[in-house]
Design a protein around this motif. Structure first.
Motif, PDB file in Angstrom:
ATOM      1  N   GLY A   1       7.466  18.572 -27.808  1.00 44.08           N
ATOM      2  CA  GLY A   1       8.736  18.343 -27.145  1.00 44.08           C
ATOM      3  C   GLY A   1       8.802  16.909 -26.654  1.00 44.08           C
ATOM      4  O   GLY A   1       8.001  16.057 -27.040  1.00 44.08           O
ATOM      5  N   GLN A   2       9.762  16.643 -25.781  1.00 45.70           N
ATOM      6  CA  GLN A   2       9.923  15.299 -25.242  1.00 45.70           C
ATOM      7  C   GLN A   2       8.773  14.957 -24.296  1.00 45.70           C
ATOM      8  O   GLN A   2       8.148  15.824 -23.711  1.00 45.70           O
ATOM      9  CB  GLN A   2      11.253  15.200 -24.492  1.00 45.70           C
ATOM     10  CG  GLN A   2      12.467  15.370 -25.375  1.00 45.70           C
ATOM     11  CD  GLN A   2      13.731  15.320 -24.558  1.00 45.70           C
ATOM     12  OE1 GLN A   2      13.846  14.551 -23.605  1.00 45.70           O
ATOM     13  NE2 GLN A   2      14.701  16.142 -24.918  1.00 45.70           N
TER      14      GLN A   2
ATOM     15  N   TRP B   1       5.994  22.533 -27.342  1.00 46.03           N
ATOM     16  CA  TRP B   1       7.135  23.435 -27.498  1.00 46.03           C
ATOM     17  C   TRP B   1       6.605  24.724 -28.081  1.00 46.03           C
ATOM     18  O   TRP B   1       6.035  24.731 -29.174  1.00 46.03           O
ATOM     19  CB  TRP B   1       8.214  22.836 -28.392  1.00 46.03           C
ATOM     20  CG  TRP B   1       9.351  23.796 -28.620  1.00 46.03           C
ATOM     21  CD1 TRP B   1       9.553  24.610 -29.700  1.00 46.03           C
ATOM     22  CD2 TRP B   1      10.433  24.069 -27.720  1.00 46.03           C
ATOM     23  NE1 TRP B   1      10.686  25.368 -29.534  1.00 46.03           N
ATOM     24  CE2 TRP B   1      11.254  25.057 -28.328  1.00 46.03           C
ATOM     25  CE3 TRP B   1      10.780  23.575 -26.462  1.00 46.03           C
ATOM     26  CZ2 TRP B   1      12.403  25.555 -27.710  1.00 46.03           C
ATOM     27  CZ3 TRP B   1      11.921  24.068 -25.854  1.00 46.03           C
ATOM     28  CH2 TRP B   1      12.723  25.038 -26.474  1.00 46.03           C
TER      29      TRP B   1
ATOM     30  N   ALA C   1      22.499  17.211 -30.271  1.00 46.90           N
ATOM     31  CA  ALA C   1      22.605  18.071 -29.093  1.00 46.90           C
ATOM     32  C   ALA C   1      23.886  18.894 -29.129  1.00 46.90           C
ATOM     33  O   ALA C   1      23.886  20.087 -28.797  1.00 46.90           O
ATOM     34  CB  ALA C   1      22.542  17.229 -27.822  1.00 46.90           C
TER      35      ALA C   1
ATOM     36  N   LYS D   1      21.607  19.096 -21.242  1.00 51.60           N
ATOM     37  CA  LYS D   1      20.890  18.398 -20.186  1.00 51.60           C
ATOM     38  C   LYS D   1      20.338  17.097 -20.769  1.00 51.60           C
ATOM     39  O   LYS D   1      19.565  17.123 -21.722  1.00 51.60           O
ATOM     40  CB  LYS D   1      19.752  19.271 -19.656  1.00 51.60           C
ATOM     41  CG  LYS D   1      18.964  18.636 -18.522  1.00 51.60           C
ATOM     42  CD  LYS D   1      17.845  19.567 -18.088  1.00 51.60           C
ATOM     43  CE  LYS D   1      16.981  18.939 -17.006  1.00 51.60           C
ATOM     44  NZ  LYS D   1      15.843  19.814 -16.646  1.00 51.60           N
TER      45      LYS D   1
ATOM     46  N   ASN E   1      18.928  15.640 -24.397  1.00 49.01           N
ATOM     47  CA  ASN E   1      19.401  16.549 -25.437  1.00 49.01           C
ATOM     48  C   ASN E   1      18.815  17.963 -25.372  1.00 49.01           C
ATOM     49  O   ASN E   1      18.764  18.651 -26.389  1.00 49.01           O
ATOM     50  CB  ASN E   1      19.140  15.960 -26.839  1.00 49.01           C
ATOM     51  CG  ASN E   1      17.711  15.498 -27.027  1.00 49.01           C
ATOM     52  OD1 ASN E   1      16.796  15.997 -26.373  1.00 49.01           O
ATOM     53  ND2 ASN E   1      17.507  14.547 -27.917  1.00 49.01           N
ATOM     54  N   ASP E   2      18.375  18.411 -24.207  1.00 50.34           N
ATOM     55  CA  ASP E   2      18.045  19.828 -24.066  1.00 50.34           C
ATOM     56  C   ASP E   2      19.349  20.620 -23.974  1.00 50.34           C
ATOM     57  O   ASP E   2      20.370  20.101 -23.539  1.00 50.34           O
ATOM     58  CB  ASP E   2      17.232  20.085 -22.795  1.00 50.34           C
ATOM     59  CG  ASP E   2      15.774  19.665 -22.938  1.00 50.34           C
ATOM     60  OD1 ASP E   2      15.314  19.470 -24.080  1.00 50.34           O
ATOM     61  OD2 ASP E   2      15.095  19.518 -21.906  1.00 50.34           O
TER      62      ASP E   2
ATOM     63  N   LYS F   1      16.635  26.884 -20.026  1.00 52.45           N
ATOM     64  CA  LYS F   1      16.564  26.176 -21.300  1.00 52.45           C
ATOM     65  C   LYS F   1      16.499  27.156 -22.463  1.00 52.45           C
ATOM     66  O   LYS F   1      15.673  28.066 -22.484  1.00 52.45           O
ATOM     67  CB  LYS F   1      15.324  25.267 -21.302  1.00 52.45           C
ATOM     68  CG  LYS F   1      15.179  24.394 -22.534  1.00 52.45           C
ATOM     69  CD  LYS F   1      14.037  23.410 -22.321  1.00 52.45           C
ATOM     70  CE  LYS F   1      13.796  22.531 -23.531  1.00 52.45           C
ATOM     71  NZ  LYS F   1      12.738  21.530 -23.297  1.00 52.45           N
TER      72      LYS F   1
ATOM     73  N   SER G   1      17.082  25.689 -25.805  1.00 48.77           N
ATOM     74  CA  SER G   1      16.755  24.875 -26.977  1.00 48.77           C
ATOM     75  C   SER G   1      16.250  23.496 -26.554  1.00 48.77           C
ATOM     76  O   SER G   1      16.713  22.934 -25.563  1.00 48.77           O
ATOM     77  CB  SER G   1      17.988  24.696 -27.874  1.00 48.77           C
ATOM     78  OG  SER G   1      17.708  23.825 -28.954  1.00 48.77           O
ATOM     79  N   GLY G   2      15.304  22.992 -27.334  1.00 55.95           N
ATOM     80  CA  GLY G   2      14.816  21.635 -27.159  1.00 55.95           C
ATOM     81  C   GLY G   2      14.934  20.871 -28.460  1.00 55.95           C
ATOM     82  O   GLY G   2      14.879  21.455 -29.546  1.00 55.95           O
TER      83      GLY G   2
ATOM     84  N   ALA H   1      13.215  29.408 -18.879  1.00 58.66           N
ATOM     85  CA  ALA H   1      13.762  29.501 -20.229  1.00 58.66           C
ATOM     86  C   ALA H   1      14.530  30.802 -20.427  1.00 58.66           C
ATOM     87  O   ALA H   1      14.403  31.760 -19.665  1.00 58.66           O
ATOM     88  CB  ALA H   1      12.635  29.394 -21.253  1.00 58.66           C
TER      89      ALA H   1
END
Length: 250
Positions: free
Chosen positions: A49-50, A55, A87, A105, A108-109, A116, A118-119, A153
């Motif tokens: 992930g970021q 993830w 996104a 968010k 781009n979440d 949450k 999606s990531g 999540a």
């Protein structure tokens, strides 16, 4: 020849991968993936992930894929447009199942209310000041029902109260992605308007971390370089990038 604004999808399916983004990058280096290639895995063992975070997806229950793009004449300083487009495409896909409370968010979440769903991890291959390839990694919680509470999540199944066919979600996502990519190619102002309207916590004070310090800021918009425009408590308006600013963990 520059890629067409419409995307001809070429889907490569795998049972297990370390990371769909890593596989996409490897295939690009071998000239085996190009504009429109989709790397799809039923399970990935080292999803990313970021900010270097992992993830997690449940094997066979959730959606994990990476999309390869070759955007024509994209300058490195303009690459946030791809993030914005991706996104919104994911948000469109979630909204097709969950009509209310779906927000983006920054950067781009995708959230449903405060959870949450999606990531997105975007990695660009830059040569000089131009982007040659973009790999858009997307994870969507589709049918999972159990998450550690600290992840805050949710999934499509939890939101709609019934299972969702993953193949249908893939079709919806690729259609939305093509539509948003065309908007981006045409510099359609609607893309920016939709992102601004979908921005999570816009106009509200939010707990954030700026240069390592806890602060309360009010998000306003995102500029062309992908920096978040915020209002400080003293009324000052400033823009900050991901290197300095993030939302506080909930």
């Amino acid at each position: 020849m520059a890629p067409s604004s419409s995307i001809e999808w070429h889907i490569l399916r795998y049972q297990v991968l370390e990371s769909t983004n890593k596989t996409a990058a490897d295939l690009i280096n071998l000239s085996q993936a190009s504009h429109g290639t989709v790397i799809l895995a039923s399970d990935q063992t080292a999803g990313r992930g970021q900010r270097g975070r992992g993830w997690q997806t449940a094997p066979g229950l959730d959606l994990t894929l990476s999309i390869v793009l070759e955007p024509p004449s994209l300058r490195a300083e303009e690459q946030f447009g791809i993030s914005k487009m991706a996104a919104l495409a994911v948000r469109d896909t979630v909204v097709a199942n969950v009509p209310e409370g779906v927000r983006v968010k920054w950067p781009n979440d995708v959230l449903v209310d405060r959870r949450k769903i999606s990531g997105i991890l975007i990695e660009c291959d830059v040569l000089g000041d131009r982007v040659r390839h973009v790999v858009v990694g997307v994870g969507v919680n589709v049918n999972s029902t159990e998450f550690p509470e600290e992840l805050a999540a949710t999934s499509l199944r939890l939101e709609v109260g019934m299972g969702t066919v993953t193949e249908a979600v893939i079709g919806t996502l690729l259609s939305a992605f093509e539509r948003r990519y065309l908007q981006w190619m045409e510099r359609d102002p609607q893309l920016d308007q939709d992102y601004r309207a979908a921005l999570w916590s816009a106009g509200r004070w939010a707990d954030m971390v700026l240069d390592g310090e806890a602060v309360s800021l009010r998000p306003i918009d995102v500029d062309g370089q992908g920096r978040l425009q915020v209002e400080h408590p003293d009324g000052r308006v400033a823009v900050h990038g991901l290197d300095r600013l993030r939302f506080a963990r909930r």
